[in-house]
Scaffold this motif. Structure first.
Motif, PDB file in Angstrom:
ATOM      1  N   ALA A  80       0.859  -1.183   0.000  1.00 53.01           N
ATOM      2  CA  ALA A  80       0.000   0.000   0.000  1.00 53.01           C
ATOM      3  C   ALA A  80       0.893   1.230   0.000  1.00 53.01           C
ATOM      4  N   VAL A  81       0.545   2.198  -0.804  1.00 52.84           N
ATOM      5  CA  VAL A  81       1.312   3.452  -0.838  1.00 52.84           C
ATOM      6  C   VAL A  81       0.323   4.613  -0.789  1.00 52.84           C
ATOM      7  N   GLU A  82       0.865   5.785  -0.638  1.00 50.74           N
ATOM      8  CA  GLU A  82      -0.003   6.947  -0.654  1.00 50.74           C
ATOM      9  C   GLU A  82       0.214   7.679  -1.974  1.00 50.74           C
ATOM     10  N   TYR A  83      -0.883   8.030  -2.642  1.00 53.20           N
ATOM     11  CA  TYR A  83      -0.756   8.785  -3.886  1.00 53.20           C
ATOM     12  C   TYR A  83      -1.785   9.892  -3.838  1.00 53.20           C
ATOM     13  N   ASN A  84      -1.333  11.124  -4.029  1.00 57.76           N
ATOM     14  CA  ASN A  84      -2.221  12.295  -3.932  1.00 57.76           C
ATOM     15  C   ASN A  84      -2.994  12.309  -2.619  1.00 57.76           C
ATOM     16  N   GLY A  85      -2.311  11.906  -1.558  1.00 57.70           N
ATOM     17  CA  GLY A  85      -2.945  11.916  -0.242  1.00 57.70           C
ATOM     18  C   GLY A  85      -3.952  10.807  -0.019  1.00 57.70           C
ATOM     19  N   LYS A  86      -4.015   9.870  -0.960  1.00 61.72           N
ATOM     20  CA  LYS A  86      -4.983   8.769  -0.795  1.00 61.72           C
ATOM     21  C   LYS A  86      -4.272   7.435  -0.896  1.00 61.72           C
ATOM     22  N   PRO A  87      -4.855   6.409  -0.272  1.00 60.80           N
ATOM     23  CA  PRO A  87      -4.214   5.099  -0.379  1.00 60.80           C
ATOM     24  C   PRO A  87      -4.272   4.566  -1.810  1.00 60.80           C
ATOM     25  N   ALA A  88      -3.176   3.932  -2.202  1.00 58.99           N
ATOM     26  CA  ALA A  88      -3.095   3.379  -3.559  1.00 58.99           C
ATOM     27  C   ALA A  88      -2.285   2.090  -3.506  1.00 58.99           C
ATOM     28  N   PHE A  89      -2.196   1.414  -4.615  1.00 55.39           N
ATOM     29  CA  PHE A  89      -1.495   0.134  -4.662  1.00 55.39           C
ATOM     30  C   PHE A  89      -0.176   0.277  -5.410  1.00 55.39           C
ATOM     31  N   PHE A  90       0.831  -0.390  -4.902  1.00 54.51           N
ATOM     32  CA  PHE A  90       2.044  -0.544  -5.684  1.00 54.51           C
ATOM     33  C   PHE A  90       2.220  -2.027  -5.971  1.00 54.51           C
ATOM     34  N   LEU A  91       2.515  -2.359  -7.214  1.00 52.62           N
ATOM     35  CA  LEU A  91       2.706  -3.751  -7.595  1.00 52.62           C
ATOM     36  C   LEU A  91       3.952  -3.901  -8.446  1.00 52.62           C
ATOM     37  N   LYS A  92       4.709  -4.931  -8.151  1.00 59.06           N
ATOM     38  CA  LYS A  92       5.764  -5.335  -9.082  1.00 59.06           C
ATOM     39  C   LYS A  92       5.389  -6.739  -9.543  1.00 59.06           C
ATOM     40  N   VAL A  93       5.088  -6.838 -10.824  1.00 58.59           N
ATOM     41  CA  VAL A  93       4.589  -8.138 -11.308  1.00 58.59           C
ATOM     42  C   VAL A  93       5.385  -8.628 -12.511  1.00 58.59           C
ATOM     43  N   CYS A  94       5.274  -9.900 -12.715  1.00 59.48           N
ATOM     44  CA  CYS A  94       5.936 -10.541 -13.836  1.00 59.48           C
ATOM     45  C   CYS A  94       5.366 -10.010 -15.158  1.00 59.48           C
ATOM     46  N   THR A  95       6.244  -9.627 -16.054  1.00 56.82           N
ATOM     47  CA  THR A  95       5.819  -9.039 -17.324  1.00 56.82           C
ATOM     48  C   THR A  95       6.671  -9.637 -18.429  1.00 56.82           C
ATOM     49  N   GLY A  96       6.126  -9.757 -19.592  1.00 60.11           N
ATOM     50  CA  GLY A  96       6.953 -10.244 -20.695  1.00 60.11           C
ATOM     51  C   GLY A  96       6.192 -11.175 -21.595  1.00 60.11           C
ATOM     52  N   SER A  97       6.887 -11.662 -22.595  1.00 61.27           N
ATOM     53  CA  SER A  97       6.184 -12.458 -23.598  1.00 61.27           C
ATOM     54  C   SER A  97       5.859 -13.867 -23.096  1.00 61.27           C
ATOM     55  N   SER A  98       6.673 -14.428 -22.179  1.00 60.41           N
ATOM     56  CA  SER A  98       6.384 -15.794 -21.744  1.00 60.41           C
ATOM     57  C   SER A  98       5.242 -15.816 -20.735  1.00 60.41           C
ATOM     58  N   SER A  99       5.343 -15.026 -19.687  1.00 60.55           N
ATOM     59  CA  SER A  99       4.174 -14.912 -18.813  1.00 60.55           C
ATOM     60  C   SER A  99       4.004 -13.446 -18.437  1.00 60.55           C
ATOM     61  N   ASN A 100       2.779 -13.034 -18.451  1.00 61.65           N
ATOM     62  CA  ASN A 100       2.494 -11.622 -18.278  1.00 61.65           C
ATOM     63  C   ASN A 100       1.299 -11.494 -17.350  1.00 61.65           C
ATOM     64  N   ILE A 101       1.466 -10.748 -16.290  1.00 56.84           N
ATOM     65  CA  ILE A 101       0.359 -10.567 -15.349  1.00 56.84           C
ATOM     66  C   ILE A 101      -0.114  -9.129 -15.433  1.00 56.84           C
ATOM     67  N   LYS A 102      -1.383  -8.983 -15.739  1.00 57.71           N
ATOM     68  CA  LYS A 102      -1.934  -7.637 -15.779  1.00 57.71           C
ATOM     69  C   LYS A 102      -2.233  -7.182 -14.360  1.00 57.71           C
ATOM     70  N   PRO A 103      -1.854  -5.967 -14.029  1.00 58.95           N
ATOM     71  CA  PRO A 103      -2.071  -5.503 -12.649  1.00 58.95           C
ATOM     72  C   PRO A 103      -3.544  -5.550 -12.236  1.00 58.95           C
TER      73      PRO A 103
END
Lengths: 268, 620
Positions: A168-191
């Motif tokens: 959880a992070v703060e963005y513009n004074g409001k709670p928001a999500f931070f995600l680091k996800v697997c990306t690429g041609s073999s497997s790709n996770i949409k946030p």
């Protein structure tokens, strides 16, 4: 010579899809007089490839494309020339020379960072603290099973190994999500897939249009050898082991990822 | 950056949101507060079609060169968005500043083809502007129409405050100046229209009265006031070199129909085909100087980054400096520029050029004989002979081409069954020419595609008096062609396509309609007819219902042979070509006599009074 360009995409340009962004950049190269190389054959095309397509509606601070040039000005001059011909909503951030025999960014992409926040005209169901707690609980599950639907089939997959970080992070004074996800041609996770599953976990109705997804950066695995050619690979491997040694000496943890831009260097 | 008129929710739920956000390369940005005239320029079809139109690019550039005008663009919202805008009562907006069209001083609509008429009503409706010009107030923009269909503006007369007849380069400055002056004097809409009607080329339909005979034909067409002109002469830009031309055209993000630089090399056509409206209303032919074209080509390629340039004209081969221009462009090909050459006559020169700029294996040759037999080609004054076609095709086949496309019309005046059957026979002769090439030298089969459309008589052509056919008759003729094709020796190398006949019938009514057609258009729109030029949306049954409900007879508009004494709805327009010339050509057509083109001989069409172009070449 191979060049890696980093750009940001924001504002109304989020409505322009990936194929149109490719066509847009082809025209930009011509307008900015970038000495881009063309393929051989009767209808030559510019040698250009993008790291990871960005979906319509998503903004980004970390998009990459690689081009091949015959000759080039300095990074600064090239960035200026390109920014002169950009529209509102796309700015060039980096223009770096890649090592010879570099692999394309497309083949290297391993992960991406996303900031996902709730748009102003939607209510945010969480306080920052609540979000932190819930996300912790969500991520502590032994597995996060979802049903992934494709045109042909449905299959159950475990999302967890593809989520590298989630907080959880703060963005513009409001709670928001931070995600680091697997990306690429073999497997790709949409946030949005992760957020949707998280909302299900929290038993809150999920409205896809309530979220603005913003990509922050795109990464290559630090274990990857990002060049082709026996000699080049050996050279890079040596450099990599030196780097690891340096980190170890300083007592630092060696990073799991490098940004795609880190593989290039500025042209002076 | 601008706030968009549509929410994220809407933009992400519709097809191609890029149609509605503006922000394209070379888009003009101004502060609306800094101008006295805000102009919304509309092409009443989908964005990708509208963005491909050269006329709008010319006017957009020209208007915005004025510091006191901000010209923005509007296109027809696609049916998916149309539905949302109606449901949520969202006002139609301009792309540049995303402002409501209703706030503009002018709404300019280019009218390029008849089947967009209901889209014009859609634009008015979504803009919250009353359909009827007479019901508009000081809060509404002045709705002005232009483009080829305004050579018979009458079916649309109720919906427009004014029309601009002719080429846009000449009178808009005067119109804007007048608007500024009268606005400063606090004059109202009616007062402005009354003055505007006195400007050359400006037609204010509400200032004219039409009366009808019992048989439905026009009895009189008169201005309501003595100071209003009885005839409107088309506007024409005689010097097409020393004039305005966009050097920085807009570049859309999504692929438009014309995804390339468009360079208009000349205006008008010397050929005088009797069915062709453009060939009459754009007389006389005026060429642009080749140096101007080179400069424009260079600047436009530079400012857009386009990889392709298309030379635009009604008959490119007639442009006298064509080799010089093409050689210049081929030299630019080093920068990866492609050249597209529509409307080229097939001869040794054009084949040589095409082999340099196209991939022969993929490209096809196009001929437009328009009619299958020489007799009928003489009737329509299409100079192309069978010998020329076979010679051109022969050269091309020997040069490696295998694909030929042929365009024809069915339903031309005087057409007989024999004429129809000559269409596939001509295709077969071309195929035979191909198979004359020794087997080892040719590359498999040839492919001859013949397409027919149904002829629609247009105002200001020698065929403006000609009758059309009924739908079933058109289809019967297409069937005759199709049956005859199956009899041909090389039928396996021939392919035949024909158009829908429903649309043709409607197009005929709208093309030669009068003011009584206005009610039909309005009812059709109210029943849900839009995008009629798109076969997936065209709903013929609805249209037929409306004609019934309005008591309007299609036969009256389409099936009569009009008398040359009849007052035609568009007779008050002087398009340069005289009615006596058109009558003469109509008679010569029936006698199957060919009229030479403008370079061979002056035929006294009337356009010489403009004092320029091809008409002056004879005097040298």
């Amino acid at each position: 010579m191979n060049i890696r360009i980093k750009f940001k995409k924001y504002g109304v340009m989020k409505f322009i899809g990936h194929l149109d962004i490719m066509r847009y950049f082809q025209k930009c190269m011509r307008r900015a007089h970038i000495d881009i190389a063309y393929s051989e054959g009767f209808s030559p095309h510019q040698i250009m490839s993008f790291a990871a397509p960005l979906g319509v509606g998503i903004t980004s601070d970390g998009e990459y494309l690689d081009i091949e040039v015959n000759s080039t000005l300095s990074s600064k001059e090239s960035i200026d020339a390109l920014n002169q011909v950009m529209v509102d909503g796309i700015s060039i951030l980096e223009y770096k020379k890649l090592p010879d025999m570099a692999k394309t960014s497309m083949s290297l992409v391993a992960a991406a960072d996303y900031l996902v926040y709730i748009k102003d005209n939607y209510t945010n169901p969480f306080t920052l603290k609540e979000l932190e707690e819930q996300m912790h609980a969500f991520y502590q599950q032994p597995e996060i099973l979802i049903t992934k639907k494709t045109k042909k089939s449905e299959r159950v997959i475990d999302l967890k190994p593809f989520i590298y970080d989630m907080k959880a992070v703060e963005y513009n004074g409001k709670p928001a999500f931070f995600l680091k996800v697997c990306t690429g041609s073999s497997s790709n996770i949409k946030p949005e897939l992760v957020i949707e599953e998280f909302y299900r976990f929290c038993e809150i109705p999920f409205e896809p249009l309530a979220f603005q997804i913003h990509r922050q950066e795109v990464y290559v695995s630090s274990e990857e050898i990002p060049v082709k050619g026996e000699h080049e690979r050996a050279e890079y491997a040596e450099k990599l082991s030196l780097m690891k040694k340096e980190y170890a000496e300083k007592g630092l943890e060696f990073p799991a990822f490098f940004t795609l831009g880190e593989l290039g260097e500025d042209i002076l | 950056m601008n706030q968009l008129a549509l929410s994220d929710e809407i933009l992400l739920s519709i097809d191609k949101p890029a149609r509605y956000i503006g922000n394209e390369v070379n888009m003009i940005r101004k502060n609306p507060e800094d101008v006295s005239i805000r102009f919304a320029m509309c092409f009443p079809d989908v964005y990708e079609i509208g963005m491909s139109h050269l006329g709008i690019q010319i006017l957009y550039d020209m208007f915005n060169k004025r510091d006191d005008v901000y010209c923005e663009r509007v296109y027809s919202p696609w049916p998916d968005l149309h539905k949302i805008m109606k449901e949520q009562d969202i006002s139609l907006f301009t792309l540049e500043t995303q402002s409501p069209v209703k706030q503009m001083d002018f709404l300019g609509i280019t009218i390029q083809y008849e089947m967009c008429y209901t889209n014009i009503l859609q634009i008015l409706d979504l803009s919250h502007i009353p359909f009827m010009a007479t019901e508009r107030t000081e809060d509404d923009p002045l709705v002005i129409g232009g483009g080829p269909c305004t050579y018979n503006p009458e079916p649309l007369a109720d919906f427009f405050d004014l029309f601009y007849i002719g080429e846009g380069e000449t009178q808009y400055d005067a119109l804007f100046d007048l608007y500024n002056t009268m606005k400063a004097q606090g004059k109202n809409r009616q007062e402005f229209l009354r003055e505007a009607a006195k400007l050359p080329g400006i037609y204010v339909p509400s200032l004219y009265e039409v009366t009808y005979q019992e048989d439905g034909t026009i009895a009189s067409f008169q201005p309501k006031y003595p100071d209003i002109p009885t005839t409107i002469r088309k506007e024409i830009q005689m010097d097409v070199t020393d004039t305005t031309y966009p050097h920085k055209p807009l570049v859309p993000f999504i692929k438009a129909t014309q995804d390339r630089v468009v360079l208009e090399i000349q205006r008008g056509c010397i050929r005088g085909c009797r069915f062709c409206q453009a060939g009459m209303i754009y007389r006389p032919v005026r060429e642009r100087d080749v140096n101007m074209l080179k400069e424009c080509a260079h600047d436009m390629l530079e400012s857009t980054g386009h990889e392709e340039i298309s030379l635009s004209s009604l008959s490119s081969s007639d442009y006298s400096q064509l080799p010089e221009l093409i050689n210049y462009l081929i030299d630019q090909k080093g920068n990866g520029v492609n050249i597209s050459l529509p409307s080229l006559r097939i001869d040794a020169f054009s084949l040589d050029v095409m082999s340099k700029v196209q991939d022969i294996r993929k490209s096809s040759l196009t001929f437009a004989p328009e009619a299958g037999s020489q007799r009928l080609r003489n009737v329509i004054n299409k100079g192309l002979t069978e010998e020329v076609i076979l010679h051109g095709a022969g050269l091309a086949f020997e040069g490696g081409w295998q694909k030929v496309k042929l365009y024809f019309m069915l339903g031309l005046p005087t057409e007989t069954e024999e004429d129809m059957k000559e269409i596939p026979r001509l295709g077969d002769k071309i195929a035979r020419r191909y198979y004359e090439i020794p087997k080892e030298q040719r590359n498999g089969k040839c492919q001859i595609t013949m397409s027919t459309s149904f002829f629609v008589p247009k105002p200001f052509t020698p065929f403006q008096w000609a009758p059309m056919c009924e739908k079933d008759e058109y289809l019967r003729r297409a069937k005759i062609v199709n049956t005859e094709m199956k009899e041909q020796l090389n039928r396996k190398s021939l392919k035949y396509n024909w158009h829908e006949a429903d649309v043709t019938v409607l197009e005929g009514v709208l093309a030669r309609g009068d003011r009584k057609i206005g009610q039909v258009l309005l009812k059709a729109y109210e029943k849900g007819c839009i995008f009629d030029s798109w076969s997936e949306f065209f709903d013929n049954d609805k249209w037929m219902e409306v004609f019934d409900e309005c008591g309007i007879s299609i036969a009256f508009y389409n099936l009569r042979t009009r008398s040359t004494d009849e007052i035609l709805p568009w007779d008050f327009i002087d398009c340069g070509v005289t009615k006596s010339f058109l009558k003469r050509e109509w008679e010569r057509a029936q006698q199957e006599v060919v009229t030479p083109n403008c370079r061979m001989q002056c035929n006294a069409c009337g356009a010489a009074r403009f004092g320029g172009g091809v008409c002056l070449e004879h005097q040298n």
